[in-house]
Enzyme design. Structure first.
Site, PDB file in Angstrom:
ATOM      1  N   GLU A  48      -8.113 -20.451 -17.005  1.00  0.00           N
ATOM      2  CA  GLU A  48      -8.344 -21.003 -15.672  1.00  0.00           C
ATOM      3  C   GLU A  48      -9.233 -22.229 -15.847  1.00  0.00           C
ATOM      4  OE1 GLU A  48     -10.199 -19.971 -11.308  1.00  0.00           O
ATOM      5  OE2 GLU A  48     -11.131 -19.149 -13.085  1.00  0.00           O
TER       6      GLU A  48
ATOM      7  N   ASP B 181      -5.482 -10.311 -15.837  1.00  0.00           N
ATOM      8  CA  ASP B 181      -6.673 -11.136 -15.710  1.00  0.00           C
ATOM      9  C   ASP B 181      -7.743 -10.614 -16.670  1.00  0.00           C
ATOM     10  OD1 ASP B 181      -8.262 -13.121 -14.169  1.00  0.00           O
ATOM     11  OD2 ASP B 181      -6.798 -12.654 -12.613  1.00  0.00           O
TER      12      ASP B 181
ATOM     13  N   ASP C 145       0.854  -1.190   0.000  1.00  0.00           N
ATOM     14  CA  ASP C 145       0.000   0.000   0.000  1.00  0.00           C
ATOM     15  C   ASP C 145       0.891   1.243   0.000  1.00  0.00           C
ATOM     16  OD1 ASP C 145      -1.965   1.885   0.386  1.00  0.00           O
ATOM     17  OD2 ASP C 145      -2.145   1.502   2.554  1.00  0.00           O
TER      18      ASP C 145
ATOM     19  N   ASP D 274      -1.800  -1.161  -3.778  1.00  0.00           N
ATOM     20  CA  ASP D 274      -2.123  -0.398  -4.990  1.00  0.00           C
ATOM     21  C   ASP D 274      -0.984  -0.467  -6.000  1.00  0.00           C
ATOM     22  OD1 ASP D 274      -0.241   1.421  -3.872  1.00  0.00           O
ATOM     23  OD2 ASP D 274      -1.858   2.352  -2.697  1.00  0.00           O
TER      24      ASP D 274
ATOM     25  N   HIS E 229      -4.626 -17.193  -5.578  1.00  0.00           N
ATOM     26  CA  HIS E 229      -5.493 -16.399  -4.702  1.00  0.00           C
ATOM     27  C   HIS E 229      -6.796 -17.119  -4.344  1.00  0.00           C
ATOM     28  CE1 HIS E 229      -7.062 -16.023  -8.663  1.00  0.00           C
ATOM     29  NE2 HIS E 229      -8.172 -15.515  -8.184  1.00  0.00           N
ATOM     30  N   ASP E 230      -7.042 -18.281  -4.953  1.00  0.00           N
ATOM     31  CA  ASP E 230      -8.250 -19.054  -4.629  1.00  0.00           C
ATOM     32  C   ASP E 230      -7.950 -20.197  -3.673  1.00  0.00           C
ATOM     33  OD1 ASP E 230      -9.906 -17.502  -6.243  1.00  0.00           O
ATOM     34  OD2 ASP E 230      -9.470 -18.702  -8.013  1.00  0.00           O
TER      35      ASP E 230
ATOM     36  N   ASP F   3     -10.293 -15.790 -16.882  1.00  0.00           N
ATOM     37  CA  ASP F   3     -10.943 -16.170 -15.634  1.00  0.00           C
ATOM     38  C   ASP F   3     -12.240 -16.939 -15.896  1.00  0.00           C
ATOM     39  OD1 ASP F   3     -11.319 -15.662 -12.636  1.00  0.00           O
ATOM     40  OD2 ASP F   3     -13.212 -14.941 -13.468  1.00  0.00           O
TER      41      ASP F   3
ATOM     42  N   ASP G 141      -4.227   3.798   2.844  1.00  0.00           N
ATOM     43  CA  ASP G 141      -5.655   3.461   3.006  1.00  0.00           C
ATOM     44  C   ASP G 141      -5.855   1.986   3.362  1.00  0.00           C
ATOM     45  OD1 ASP G 141      -5.135   2.189   0.639  1.00  0.00           O
ATOM     46  OD2 ASP G 141      -6.708   3.186  -0.526  1.00  0.00           O
TER      47      ASP G 141
HETATM   48  C1  GLC Z   1     -12.111 -17.347 -10.687  1.00  0.00           C
HETATM   49  C2  GLC Z   1     -11.201 -16.481  -9.841  1.00  0.00           C
HETATM   50  C3  GLC Z   1     -11.833 -16.300  -8.506  1.00  0.00           C
HETATM   51  C4  GLC Z   1     -13.152 -15.606  -8.689  1.00  0.00           C
HETATM   52  C5  GLC Z   1     -14.042 -16.363  -9.668  1.00  0.00           C
HETATM   53  C6  GLC Z   1     -15.165 -15.499 -10.134  1.00  0.00           C
HETATM   54  O1  GLC Z   1     -12.237 -18.613 -10.177  1.00  0.00           O
HETATM   55  O2  GLC Z   1      -9.927 -17.054  -9.780  1.00  0.00           O
HETATM   56  O3  GLC Z   1     -11.032 -15.566  -7.628  1.00  0.00           O
HETATM   57  O4  GLC Z   1     -13.807 -15.488  -7.475  1.00  0.00           O
HETATM   58  O5  GLC Z   1     -13.340 -16.741 -10.836  1.00  0.00           O
HETATM   59  O6  GLC Z   1     -14.674 -14.485 -10.956  1.00  0.00           O
END
Ligand code: GLC
Length: 570
Positions: free
Chosen positions: A279, A123, A46, A54, A345-346, A225, A50
């Protein structure tokens, strides 16, 4: 005749940016050798206090990223968004989310990466948009609005639509009733993420325009995605009861998905030197090959979930792990290309799910897992913070969770009168927020991530686990990761070499070779906290040790707890 047509096509194609993409030879485009570092922008750095990471924050750490040796960065979505799903709900595809900065910041970031020889993958979230996107606001305003068909609507006078499962909805119901036009709209994810109608050519054209906008800016790739869900049978036939237990069988790779990807490739991808990664990889090897085999002219690579889905609350079996990764490797030995990853991140943190985050073994097991990723065939995608061995967040209270998926599932269970205790236990192990806590830069308050209050709690172990502490320690996870990256970059065998599994039935050790031309590399990994002996039949006395995750190497075939060793064989 066929050969002549092929020759003419080759001639036509050469000289285009797509041909340029084949730098390194037709079988060795840059994206196969890339080492991708994934940054979750909200949690990286950051710059303005905030509490939200960023773009300027990332810019301030470009030299750190460069120091890792990685060759590409994948940024989670940075477009305008009301953040129902942290940017995966885009309200303007051509603008930057206010929390993250401005388009000038983006341009500076791209330039800063390129100056350092690092590519940028963005993405592309186009299975759905935000319900606050102008397309959806128009679409829902009237049945005869020109944007109506940008989304999927079911008129209520036709009765309730056939059940569709939603991953993030409180009721798991993917149809949301909207009284304004007396109709339901479809959302596979949250209510604020209505699915776009890919069957509408106008919508597809809009998406390709957006892709051109970013490709013209000079970005180097797109991560598509949830795109495997994009095509739908818009007659919405009823699915068998209980289909949601295996919903990807019904949602993935439907209808004309491949047609759309071929169109996207023709209209955008092949005109630029950009890579593309999907993905998800469908439901079978055949699905995955259809996505990524070069002659299909669709995408460059995909990431299947079979590997990352292995760990469960009560552990996992290494035999299963080996079987999954070996099976995928052999299915793609001749054609197609995949990614290698153990976190994103999932997912919760790699070391907490696949390794051992107990202080005695955290560093060793984290380095061992990194060794696996960096010595497998495929393009590695490495998640920010894993280079420090960052661990799960240890969040106990539902109030500390921020993710729509966790919060809505909790509400769902709570509303249906279920015991949420088990759920909280599984969230502590596997919830996505575990992997989204701020990057641990140093031991100053909030791990040096922000001067304000972070949007999600910093993991309290930042006092000991942080980049500053690891920087000057030659045996740190961080410096080990740097050595691994440079080893991979110096040895194309680790990218392209044939993979052969050894000692398949060993439940504790994972051993494999990589072979290219006359060269052979042996990788030995102990996945347990006890000594393990892989039975490879290979004598190590003449082997040259390239890297080991212990400060001293002992050069024997008995591996110490979580030991990882890479040898070059004579
Ligand atoms: C993909 C992303 C995930 C998101 C989902 C909906 O799986 O990796 O983070 O929540 O799509 O966009």
């Amino acid at each position: 005749m066929l050969l002549r047509i092929a020759a003419i096509l080759t001639l036509l194609v050469s000289g285009t940016p797509a041909a340029h993409a084949q730098k390194g030879g037709p079988d060795r485009p840059w994206w196969k050798s890339a080492i991708v570092y994934q940054i979750y922008p909200r949690s990286f750095k950051d710059s303005d206090g905030d509490g939200i990471g960023d773009l300027k924050g990332i810019i301030s750490r470009l030299d750190y990223i460069k120091s890792l040796g990685v060759t590409a960065v994948w940024l989670n979505p940075i477009y305008s968004s009301p953040n129902d799903d942290n940017g995966y709900d885009v309200s303007d595809y051509r603008n930057i989310m206010k929390d993250f900065g401005s388009m000038e910041d983006f341009d500076a970031l791209l330039k800063g990466l390129h100056t350092r020889g690092i590519k940028l993958v963005m993405d592309l979230v186009v299975n759905h948009s935000s319900d606050e996107h102008v397309w959806f606001r128009q679409s829902r305003s009237a049945r005869n609005n020109p944007y109506r068909n940008y989304y999927h609507w079911w008129n209520a006078e036709n009765g309730r639509p056939p059940y569709r499962y939603s991953l993030f909805d409180i009721n798991h119901d993917a149809w949301m009733y909207d009284s304004l036009t007396n109709a339901y709209y479809l959302h596979y994810f949250s209510r604020k993420q209505p699915d776009l109608n890919w069957e509408n050519p106008q919508l597809r054209k809009e998406v390709y325009d957006i892709m051109r906008f970013w490709a013209d800016k000079g970005i180097d790739g797109f991560r598509l995605d949830a795109f495997q869900f994009a095509a739908k049978d818009t007659t919405f036939p009823a699915f068998p009861k209980g289909f949601e237990k295996n919903f990807t069988l019904f949602y993935a790779m439907q209808g004309n998905l491949h047609g759309y990807l071929q169109e996207m490739n023709r209209d955008v991808l092949r005109k630029y030197d950009v890579m593309s990664v999907a993905e998800g990889a469908g439901n079978s090897f055949e699905d995955a090959h259809n996505l990524v085999d070069a002659d299909r002219m669709e995408l460059n690579m995909a990431y299947p979930f079979d590997g990352v889905d292995i760990p469960k609350l009560n552990g996992y079996s290494l035999l299963h792990f080996k079987e999954v990764f070996s099976r995928w490797d052999s299915a793609f030995e001749e054609n197609g290309w995949l990614s290698v990853f153990l976190a994103n991140h999932d997912q919760a943190r790699m070391v907490s799910r696949f390794g051992n985050d107990h202080p005695a073994f955290r560093q060793l097991s984290s380095k061992m897992l990194s060794t696996f990723i960096m010595t497998m065939r495929g393009t590695p995608y490495y998640y920010y913070g894993d280079e420090l061995g960052m661990t799960n967040a240890g969040l106990d209270k539902i109030e500390d969770y921020k993710d729509v998926a966790t919060l809505n599932e909790y509400r769902h269970l709570h509303n249906s009168g279920k015991d949420v205790k088990e759920f909280m236990k599984s969230a502590r192990f596997g919830a996505r927020d575990n992997g989204r806590t701020p990057f641990q830069w140093d031991a100053t308050p909030q791990a040096g991530f922000t001067s304000g209050t972070p949007w999600i709690k910093v993991n309290p172990n930042y006092i000991t686990i942080n980049a500053a502490a690891q920087e000057n320690d030659p045996n740190s996870c961080l410096n080990y990761f740097r050595r691994l990256v440079s080893l991979r970059k110096d040895n194309p065998i680790l990218v392209f070499g044939k993979y052969t599994l050894l000692d398949r039935r060993n439940p504790n050790a994972y051993a494999y070779t990589r072979t290219l031309d006359n060269k052979k590399i042996l990788v030995l990994l102990n996945f347990t906290n006890k000594p393990a002996i892989p039975n490879t039949g290979i004598h190590l006395n003449k082997a040259k040790l390239l890297l080991c995750n212990y400060p001293t190497s002992i050069h024997t075939s008995t591996l110490r707890p979580y030991e990882a060793a890479i040898y070059e064989l004579p």
